[in-house]
Every structure is written in C-alpha cells, then in structure tokens.
Design an enzyme around this catalytic site. Structure first.
Site, PDB file in Angstrom:
ATOM      1  N   HIS A 147      12.488 -12.318  -1.269  1.00 57.07           N
ATOM      2  CA  HIS A 147      11.269 -11.505  -1.196  1.00 57.07           C
ATOM      3  C   HIS A 147      11.425 -10.420  -0.140  1.00 57.07           C
ATOM      4  O   HIS A 147      12.363 -10.440   0.649  1.00 57.07           O
ATOM      5  CB  HIS A 147      10.056 -12.376  -0.842  1.00 57.07           C
ATOM      6  N   LYS A 159       6.698 -10.595   3.746  1.00 53.26           N
ATOM      7  CA  LYS A 159       6.094 -11.828   3.217  1.00 53.26           C
ATOM      8  C   LYS A 159       5.885 -12.833   4.349  1.00 53.26           C
ATOM      9  O   LYS A 159       6.796 -13.126   5.106  1.00 53.26           O
ATOM     10  CB  LYS A 159       6.987 -12.430   2.119  1.00 53.26           C
TER      11      LYS A 159
HETATM   12  N1  LIG Z   1      -0.320 -15.576  -6.766  1.00 51.70           N
HETATM   13  C1  LIG Z   1       0.359 -14.458  -7.042  1.00 51.70           C
HETATM   14  O1  LIG Z   1       0.681 -14.146  -8.205  1.00 51.70           O
HETATM   15  C2  LIG Z   1       0.714 -13.531  -5.909  1.00 51.70           C
HETATM   16  C3  LIG Z   1       1.392 -12.344  -6.133  1.00 51.70           C
HETATM   17  C4  LIG Z   1       1.624 -11.488  -5.063  1.00 51.70           C
HETATM   18  C5  LIG Z   1       1.171 -11.849  -3.788  1.00 51.70           C
HETATM   19  N2  LIG Z   1       0.534 -13.034  -3.615  1.00 51.70           N
HETATM   20  C6  LIG Z   1      -0.027 -13.442  -2.322  1.00 51.70           C
HETATM   21  O2  LIG Z   1      -1.252 -12.736  -2.158  1.00 51.70           O
HETATM   22  C7  LIG Z   1      -1.483 -12.520  -0.764  1.00 51.70           C
HETATM   23  C8  LIG Z   1      -1.725 -11.029  -0.498  1.00 51.70           C
HETATM   24  O3  LIG Z   1      -0.577 -10.295  -0.862  1.00 51.70           O
HETATM   25  P1  LIG Z   1      -0.515  -8.707  -0.655  1.00 51.70           P
HETATM   26  O4  LIG Z   1       0.867  -8.346  -1.070  1.00 51.70           O
HETATM   27  O5  LIG Z   1      -1.675  -8.042  -1.268  1.00 51.70           O
HETATM   28  O6  LIG Z   1      -0.629  -8.653   0.952  1.00 51.70           O
HETATM   29  P2  LIG Z   1      -1.177  -7.445   1.848  1.00 51.70           P
HETATM   30  O7  LIG Z   1      -0.793  -7.795   3.260  1.00 51.70           O
HETATM   31  O8  LIG Z   1      -0.744  -6.134   1.286  1.00 51.70           O
HETATM   32  O9  LIG Z   1      -2.769  -7.545   1.677  1.00 51.70           O
HETATM   33  C9  LIG Z   1      -3.568  -8.536   2.259  1.00 51.70           C
HETATM   34  C10 LIG Z   1      -4.877  -7.857   2.642  1.00 51.70           C
HETATM   35  O10 LIG Z   1      -5.833  -8.854   3.020  1.00 51.70           O
HETATM   36  C11 LIG Z   1      -6.591  -8.299   4.076  1.00 51.70           C
HETATM   37  N3  LIG Z   1      -7.309  -9.363   4.779  1.00 51.70           N
HETATM   38  C12 LIG Z   1      -6.873 -10.188   5.771  1.00 51.70           C
HETATM   39  N4  LIG Z   1      -7.861 -11.043   6.113  1.00 51.70           N
HETATM   40  C13 LIG Z   1      -8.915 -10.764   5.313  1.00 51.70           C
HETATM   41  C14 LIG Z   1     -10.219 -11.329   5.168  1.00 51.70           C
HETATM   42  N5  LIG Z   1     -10.637 -12.333   5.942  1.00 51.70           N
HETATM   43  N6  LIG Z   1     -11.052 -10.804   4.233  1.00 51.70           N
HETATM   44  C15 LIG Z   1     -10.653  -9.784   3.445  1.00 51.70           C
HETATM   45  N7  LIG Z   1      -9.426  -9.200   3.538  1.00 51.70           N
HETATM   46  C16 LIG Z   1      -8.577  -9.700   4.461  1.00 51.70           C
HETATM   47  C17 LIG Z   1      -5.569  -7.560   4.942  1.00 51.70           C
HETATM   48  O11 LIG Z   1      -6.186  -6.606   5.791  1.00 51.70           O
HETATM   49  C18 LIG Z   1      -4.725  -6.906   3.839  1.00 51.70           C
HETATM   50  O12 LIG Z   1      -5.210  -5.631   3.469  1.00 51.70           O
HETATM   51  C19 LIG Z   1      -0.261 -13.134  -0.046  1.00 51.70           C
HETATM   52  O13 LIG Z   1      -0.578 -14.461   0.320  1.00 51.70           O
HETATM   53  C20 LIG Z   1       0.816 -13.131  -1.116  1.00 51.70           C
HETATM   54  O14 LIG Z   1       1.795 -14.134  -0.911  1.00 51.70           O
HETATM   55  C21 LIG Z   1       0.305 -13.871  -4.642  1.00 51.70           C
END
Ligand SMILES: NC(=O)c1ccc[n+]([C@@H]2O[C@H](COP(=O)([O-])OP(=O)(O)OC[C@H]3O[C@@H](n4cnc5c(N)ncnc54)[C@H](O)[C@@H]3O)[C@@H](O)[C@H]2O)c1
Length: 249
Positions: free
Chosen positions: A135, A139
């Site tokens: 990744h 991450k």
């Molecule tokens: N299940 C899936 O298919 C899948 C796919 C991709 C990513 N993910 C997961 O999803 C999550 C997010 O990934 P991303 O790439 O968007 O990360 P990212 O860091 O780009 O976005 C996360 C966002 O959440 C915000 N945030 C933090 N605390 C918060 C809160 N209390 N309330 C609202 N917003 C808040 C942050 O400011 C940030 O903008 C990670 O855990 C990642 O592993 C899952």
C-alpha cells in the site's frame, strides 16, 4: 437517496462523485473543520451514512449514527478488534450497520476464491502459504484490513494455520521472517502512491502458485460503498459486505 458523508478525505471525495453520478444527494459532509455539524438532527436528514475516516474516529462515529438511528456503511479499517462489541450494540439496539475491509467487487470475488483455493490446498500441506500486501506510505494500519480478511479466509479453511503474524517493511528486501508452522505470515510493504496489491502465495520446493489482486485506483472501493449504502438503507441488522455480494446463491 439522501447520503451523509463522515470523512471527506481521498475516499469521501470519490464517494461523493460516484453517489452524485448515481442520482443520490449529499445532505451532510463532515470532516475536521465541520465536526460541529455532527448532530443527531443533521444525521437524520440522511437515509444512510457512509463513513471513511480514521481508526481513532470510527467508533465514536458509529455511536453517533446508532444514537441518531441512521443506517451506516463503514469503510474505515483498523478497528476490527471491536467488531464483536459493535455487533452486539447494533443487534441489541435494532440498528443498521454494514462494514467491509474492502468494498471493491474484484476484491470480494478474490475473498471468495481465496477460501475455495485454501480448501483445495489444504490437501497438499507441503505448500507453505503466505500473504503479501503493498500500500501507499500514508496508510495508517498494518496489515491492511483486506489482508486480515484474506488471512482469516485461509485460516478458517486449512488445518495447518490458526493465527496470522504481521511483518511491516518499507523496502522490498526479502528478509526471512521468523514464523512458527501454525502461523500465517502477512508481509506488509509500504511504497508511495500504491492504492493496494494483495497476493496469496503457495510455495513448495517444486513450484509456486500466486493469486493476486491489484487495485488500479480507488474508484472500485467507492462504487462498492455506494452500492452498499443502496443495499443497506432500508434494512436492520449487522452485516459484512459478504451479505450484499452473496456469491453462494
Ligand atoms: N473498505 C474499503 O474498501 C476501503 C478503501 C479505501 C480506504 N479504506 C479506509 O478508509 C479510511 C479512510 O481512507 P482515506 O484514503 O479516505 O483516508 P484520508 O486520510 O484521505 O481521509 C480520512 C479523512 O477523515 C477525516 N477525519 C478524521 N477524523 C474524523 C472525524 N472524527 N469525523 C469526520 N472526519 C474525520 C480526516 O480529516 C480525513 O480527511 C482508512 O481507514 C482506509 O484504510 C477502506
């Protein structure tokens, strides 16, 4: 459908685009700067919530959704030790939650075939199995939630492995990790700007079998999350994404 987005990072932004293209409406977007808008009244404007934030925020976000009585789709990874507790709260309170370590159709096909392959390979214990995941360096969790689901698919379908162990590296040097025969190794590698690659390797003295999924971008995860929201919004209960894909029927 009216959708609330908790988390407006890389995933939240793509989910918004895909949701709008499928004629849904985004009625609430919460990120750090708009946390004050996270109220039960605002959440109740939505038919369903989609949550992609951080392992540190996900549990309190689930609580907000349960308190507001709005179905929630959880994409955030790295909190799965709390799954049994959250499941119990969901069922006891008659709430709705669907979670997935990975929402992409291709990965869910991969999960399914991984279990079938593990069953077949169980007859040939001289193949040593391991999981590799690659990744992007931002991450936060390791191993990936997807790699854990893959590992559990293997452990539940083989006699030789009963737990996984993780080794995290930032280069692709092939250091020999120390694992016991009952342990399934998950090697995690972090390289800049890779959306996600997962490989299951069965290795023997005479040959090896590699089963691999490569994500080209994040759109597949986002589409799967929107499909999950469409599937969940009129249901009660605690679901993993397997319930939506239902490959066995
Ligand atoms: N299940 C899936 O298919 C899948 C796919 C991709 C990513 N993910 C997961 O999803 C999550 C997010 O990934 P991303 O790439 O968007 O990360 P990212 O860091 O780009 O976005 C996360 C966002 O959440 C915000 N945030 C933090 N605390 C918060 C809160 N209390 N309330 C609202 N917003 C808040 C942050 O400011 C940030 O903008 C990670 O855990 C990642 O592993 C899952």
């Amino acid at each position: 459908m009216k959708i609330a987005l908790l988390g407006y990072g890389k995933m939240g932004k793509i989910i918004e685009k895909i949701a709008l293209s499928r004629k849904h409406e985004i009625v609430l977007t919460i990120d750090h700067e708009t946390l004050h808008d996270l109220t039960p009244e605002n959440l109740q404007k939505a038919d369903v919530v989609i949550e992609f934030t951080t392992p540190a925020s996900v549990l309190s976000n689930i609580e907000h959704c349960f308190n507001a009585n709005v179905p929630v789709v959880i994409g955030t990874t790295g909190w799965y030790e709390k799954l049994p507790e959250v499941k119990q709260q969901c069922i006891d309170g008659n709430k709705s939650l669907l979670w997935a370590s990975n929402f992409s159709v291709g990965v869910n096909v991969f999960f399914h075939v991984n279990k079938l392959l593990a069953k077949v390979m169980n007859k040939y214990p001289y193949y040593e199995v391991q999981v590799e995941e690659i990744h992007h360096t931002q991450k936060m969790d390791s191993p990936s939630g997807t790699a854990i689901t893959i590992a559990e698919g293997i452990i539940n379908n083989t006699d030789t492995k009963n737990e996984w162990v993780n080794v995290l590296t930032t280069d692709d040097k092939d250091d020999d990790a120390n694992v016991a025969p009952n342990q399934l190794l998950i090697e995690s590698l972090r390289i800049d700007s890779v959306p996600g690659t997962h490989t299951v390797i069965y290795d023997s003295e005479v040959d090896s079998i590699e089963f691999k999924h490569t994500a080209h971008n994040r759109n597949g995860f986002a589409l799967g999350a929107v499909l999950a929201a469409e599937w969940l919004h009129d249901k009660k209960g605690f679901y993993s994404v397997e319930a939506m894909f239902d490959f066995n029927s």
